[in-house]
Write a protein that holds these residues in place. Sequence first.
Motif, short mmCIF file in Angstrom:
data_model
loop_
_atom_site.label_atom_id
_atom_site.label_comp_id
_atom_site.label_asym_id
_atom_site.label_seq_id
_atom_site.Cartn_x
_atom_site.Cartn_y
_atom_site.Cartn_z
N ARG A 37 0.82 -1.22 0.00
CA ARG A 37 0.00 0.00 0.00
C ARG A 37 0.85 1.27 0.00
N ASP A 38 1.82 1.31 -0.91
CA ASP A 38 2.70 2.47 -1.00
C ASP A 38 1.91 3.65 -1.57
N PRO A 39 1.66 4.70 -0.80
CA PRO A 39 0.89 5.83 -1.32
C PRO A 39 1.62 6.60 -2.41
N GLU A 40 2.95 6.38 -2.52
CA GLU A 40 3.75 7.08 -3.53
C GLU A 40 3.77 6.31 -4.86
N LEU A 67 -8.26 -6.23 -5.92
CA LEU A 67 -7.86 -4.95 -6.51
C LEU A 67 -8.65 -3.86 -5.80
N MET A 68 -8.01 -3.26 -4.83
CA MET A 68 -8.70 -2.30 -3.95
C MET A 68 -8.36 -0.87 -4.35
N PRO A 69 -9.34 0.02 -4.25
CA PRO A 69 -9.03 1.42 -4.53
C PRO A 69 -8.09 1.99 -3.46
N ASP A 70 -7.32 3.01 -3.83
CA ASP A 70 -6.36 3.56 -2.88
C ASP A 70 -7.04 4.09 -1.62
N SER A 71 -8.32 4.42 -1.73
CA SER A 71 -9.04 4.92 -0.55
C SER A 71 -9.23 3.81 0.50
N GLN A 72 -9.12 2.55 0.07
CA GLN A 72 -9.25 1.41 0.98
C GLN A 72 -7.84 0.97 1.37
N SER A 73 -7.31 1.52 2.43
CA SER A 73 -5.89 1.26 2.73
C SER A 73 -5.70 0.19 3.78
N GLU A 74 -6.77 -0.53 4.17
CA GLU A 74 -6.63 -1.53 5.21
C GLU A 74 -5.74 -2.68 4.74
N ALA A 97 -18.17 -7.09 2.23
CA ALA A 97 -17.88 -5.89 1.45
C ALA A 97 -16.62 -6.05 0.60
N HIS A 98 -15.74 -6.96 1.04
CA HIS A 98 -14.45 -7.16 0.34
C HIS A 98 -14.62 -7.96 -0.95
N VAL A 99 -15.67 -8.75 -1.03
CA VAL A 99 -15.87 -9.64 -2.18
C VAL A 99 -15.85 -8.86 -3.50
N ARG A 100 -16.39 -7.66 -3.48
CA ARG A 100 -16.47 -6.88 -4.74
C ARG A 100 -15.09 -6.60 -5.34
N TYR A 101 -14.05 -6.59 -4.48
CA TYR A 101 -12.69 -6.32 -4.98
C TYR A 101 -11.98 -7.59 -5.45
#
Length: 248
Positions: A19-22, A169-176, A184-188
């Motif tokens: 989860r590297d934000p850079e 494949l999670m959006p960057d807004s989901q940083s867990e 809720a995770h199944v969609r990713y």
Amino acid sequence: MRKLILHDEGGLRWTVYGRDPERSDKVIDTNEYLISSPDNLVMLDPGGTEIFPAVVAAVSEDIDVGAVKTFVCSHQDPDIMSSLPLWMGLCPEARIYLPWLWSGFVAHFGHEYVDRFVPVPDEGCAIPLGGSLADLRLIPAHYCHSSGNFSVYDPNSRLLFSGDIGAALMPDSQSELVVTDFAAHVRYMEGFHRRWMPSNRAKQRWIERVRELDVARLCPQHGALFEGEDVGRFLDWFEKLEVGSAVA
Ligand SMILES: [Fe+2]
Ligand SMILES: [Fe+2]
């Protein structure tokens, strides 16, 4: 780059970096795992060239990166191992465990490192950790998704590194880093597994193998980790999913 210590007991430590934000939004997000033990320093799926500087910087806060002895590459994809030639320049003693099926292909990343390859047979192999610890076990995961592919099980910590199985494949807004709401995770996960996993039969065989193990946490190469009852929830969900079915 974020990190989480997954296990730290009896001289054995597992750390995940991800989860590297850079990170460039052009490259898929990946998790890299470091196992420190009395006689070994092991990197699981060291990652791609693009993220190599960030991974080295993060790992070097915890260990002398030049002392890494073992790399395990679950399969041949660039997000798994295109950084290997760079790592080999840093780690003069390191050996690379990879599926035998891919050794001649991976040699295209730099044939001068082929003498450091340990081609793993289809049935898997063990990797010693030293001290009184049980060996790591490479568990066959062929066609999930790559035709030559392994998961890595540690009987000491009961952690299972599952490579692309369980990937999200999670959006960057989901940083867990750990799944907190399985439903809720199944969609990713769903599109990834339907498209990148080609064989229901192979999928079922892997699930059978994993159900024979005692798994506390299932640790994929993309997305968040599953722990506790979510391990069983994932296996049940994966069992029901029809894979190889995302192309019309
Ligand atoms: Fe892959
Ligand atoms: Fe991957």
